[in-house]
Enzyme design. Structure first.
Site, PDB file in Angstrom:
ATOM      1  N   ASN A   1      36.995  73.400  55.372  1.00 43.50           N
ATOM      2  CA  ASN A   1      36.266  74.627  55.657  1.00 43.50           C
ATOM      3  C   ASN A   1      35.164  74.345  56.664  1.00 43.50           C
ATOM      4  O   ASN A   1      34.553  73.271  56.686  1.00 43.50           O
ATOM      5  CB  ASN A   1      35.738  75.305  54.387  1.00 43.50           C
ATOM      6  CG  ASN A   1      34.859  74.440  53.513  1.00 43.50           C
ATOM      7  OD1 ASN A   1      34.955  73.216  53.526  1.00 43.50           O
ATOM      8  ND2 ASN A   1      34.005  75.080  52.728  1.00 43.50           N
TER       9      ASN A   1
ATOM     10  N   CYS B   1      38.157  79.122  56.330  1.00 43.76           N
ATOM     11  CA  CYS B   1      38.622  78.396  55.145  1.00 43.76           C
ATOM     12  C   CYS B   1      39.474  77.193  55.548  1.00 43.76           C
ATOM     13  O   CYS B   1      40.142  77.200  56.583  1.00 43.76           O
ATOM     14  CB  CYS B   1      39.472  79.297  54.266  1.00 43.76           C
ATOM     15  SG  CYS B   1      38.567  80.584  53.422  1.00 43.76           S
TER      16      CYS B   1
ATOM     17  N   GLU C   1      42.281  76.149  54.365  1.00 44.83           N
ATOM     18  CA  GLU C   1      43.727  76.427  54.469  1.00 44.83           C
ATOM     19  C   GLU C   1      44.079  76.951  55.856  1.00 44.83           C
ATOM     20  O   GLU C   1      45.066  76.545  56.469  1.00 44.83           O
ATOM     21  CB  GLU C   1      44.162  77.456  53.423  1.00 44.83           C
ATOM     22  CG  GLU C   1      43.998  76.987  51.982  1.00 44.83           C
ATOM     23  CD  GLU C   1      42.649  77.342  51.380  1.00 44.83           C
ATOM     24  OE1 GLU C   1      41.643  77.331  52.109  1.00 44.83           O
ATOM     25  OE2 GLU C   1      42.616  77.625  50.166  1.00 44.83           O
TER      26      GLU C   1
ATOM     27  N   CYS D   1      41.875  82.028  48.865  1.00 46.72           N
ATOM     28  CA  CYS D   1      41.399  83.414  48.975  1.00 46.72           C
ATOM     29  C   CYS D   1      42.526  84.315  49.475  1.00 46.72           C
ATOM     30  O   CYS D   1      43.561  83.848  49.967  1.00 46.72           O
ATOM     31  CB  CYS D   1      40.169  83.485  49.885  1.00 46.72           C
ATOM     32  SG  CYS D   1      40.560  83.478  51.644  1.00 46.72           S
TER      33      CYS D   1
ATOM     34  N   CYS E   1      43.704  83.802  53.085  1.00 46.91           N
ATOM     35  CA  CYS E   1      44.516  82.586  53.247  1.00 46.91           C
ATOM     36  C   CYS E   1      45.918  82.781  52.681  1.00 46.91           C
ATOM     37  O   CYS E   1      46.892  82.255  53.228  1.00 46.91           O
ATOM     38  CB  CYS E   1      43.833  81.395  52.590  1.00 46.91           C
ATOM     39  SG  CYS E   1      42.382  80.825  53.506  1.00 46.91           S
TER      40      CYS E   1
HETATM   41  N1  THU Z   1      36.918  78.292  50.874  1.00 49.58           N
HETATM   42  C1  THU Z   1      37.994  77.645  51.408  1.00 49.58           C
HETATM   43  O1  THU Z   1      37.856  76.884  52.372  1.00 49.58           O
HETATM   44  N2  THU Z   1      39.211  77.867  50.848  1.00 49.58           N
HETATM   45  C2  THU Z   1      39.423  78.622  49.741  1.00 49.58           C
HETATM   46  O2  THU Z   1      40.553  78.741  49.311  1.00 49.58           O
HETATM   47  C3  THU Z   1      38.315  79.286  49.071  1.00 49.58           C
HETATM   48  C4  THU Z   1      37.011  79.225  49.778  1.00 49.58           C
HETATM   49  C5  THU Z   1      35.589  78.023  51.439  1.00 49.58           C
HETATM   50  C6  THU Z   1      34.973  79.113  52.224  1.00 49.58           C
HETATM   51  C7  THU Z   1      33.494  78.771  52.118  1.00 49.58           C
HETATM   52  O3  THU Z   1      33.169  77.823  53.109  1.00 49.58           O
HETATM   53  C8  THU Z   1      33.382  78.103  50.764  1.00 49.58           C
HETATM   54  O4  THU Z   1      34.687  77.750  50.373  1.00 49.58           O
HETATM   55  C9  THU Z   1      32.766  78.983  49.689  1.00 49.58           C
HETATM   56  O5  THU Z   1      33.381  80.201  49.616  1.00 49.58           O
END
Ligand code: THU
Length: 136
Positions: A48, A59, A61, A92, A95
């Site tokens: 992320n 994110c 992913e 999320c 994603c």
């Molecule tokens: N985040 C991800 O990178 N992937 C996910 O599947 C859920 C959330 C990140 C986004 C943000 O930088 C942090 O997690 C908190 O939401």
């Protein structure tokens, strides 16, 4: 191409864990890393990437999938996701839609907890009825 084995999914999540320290998450302090297996057997990773303008956060992913596409991948066979928390990551909604752009309904999305437990759901289970553009 055969479905990834449990051992392959464990290895995929381990590849994600390798890059977890690279996550840029100074605002949430919630580091996430992902790895995707493409149909040529290659693994692409992402973390992320947060921003002072919070809404610009990317994110892990989607960063991994972007890396896969930039490397020429057309299809994704499996996704691995990891974090430092004790429970597996549920990707999320955004994603999930992006995963389904490149992965079939049966593609496994695996995530681990710090005790090593691997939780696997298919891309179709994570996003039933995903929007797909009908062409032609
Ligand atoms: N985040 C991800 O990178 N992937 C996910 O599947 C859920 C959330 C990140 C986004 C943000 O930088 C942090 O997690 C908190 O939401």
């Amino acid at each position: 191409m055969t479905a990834p084995t449990s051992a392959e999914l464990t290895a995929l999540v381990a590849r994600a864990r390798d890059v977890l320290p690279h996550a840029h998450a100074p605002y949430s302090d919630f580091q996430v890393a992902a790895a995707v297996l493409d149909d040529a057997g290659r693994v692409h990773v992402g973390v992320n990437v947060e921003n002072a303008s919070y809404g610009l956060t990317m994110c892990a992913e989607r960063v991994a999938i972007g890396a896969a596409v930039a490397a020429g991948a057309k299809r994704i066979l499996a996704v691995g996701v990891t974090s430092r928390r004790m429970r597996p990551i549920a990707p999320c909604g955004a994603c999930r839609q992006v995963i389904r752009e490149f992965a079939g309904v049966d593609a496994p999305v695996a995530s681990d907890a710090e005790d090593g437990t691997l939780v696997v759901a298919t891309a179709g289970e994570l996003l039933p009825g995903a929007f797909r553009l009908e062409r032609g």
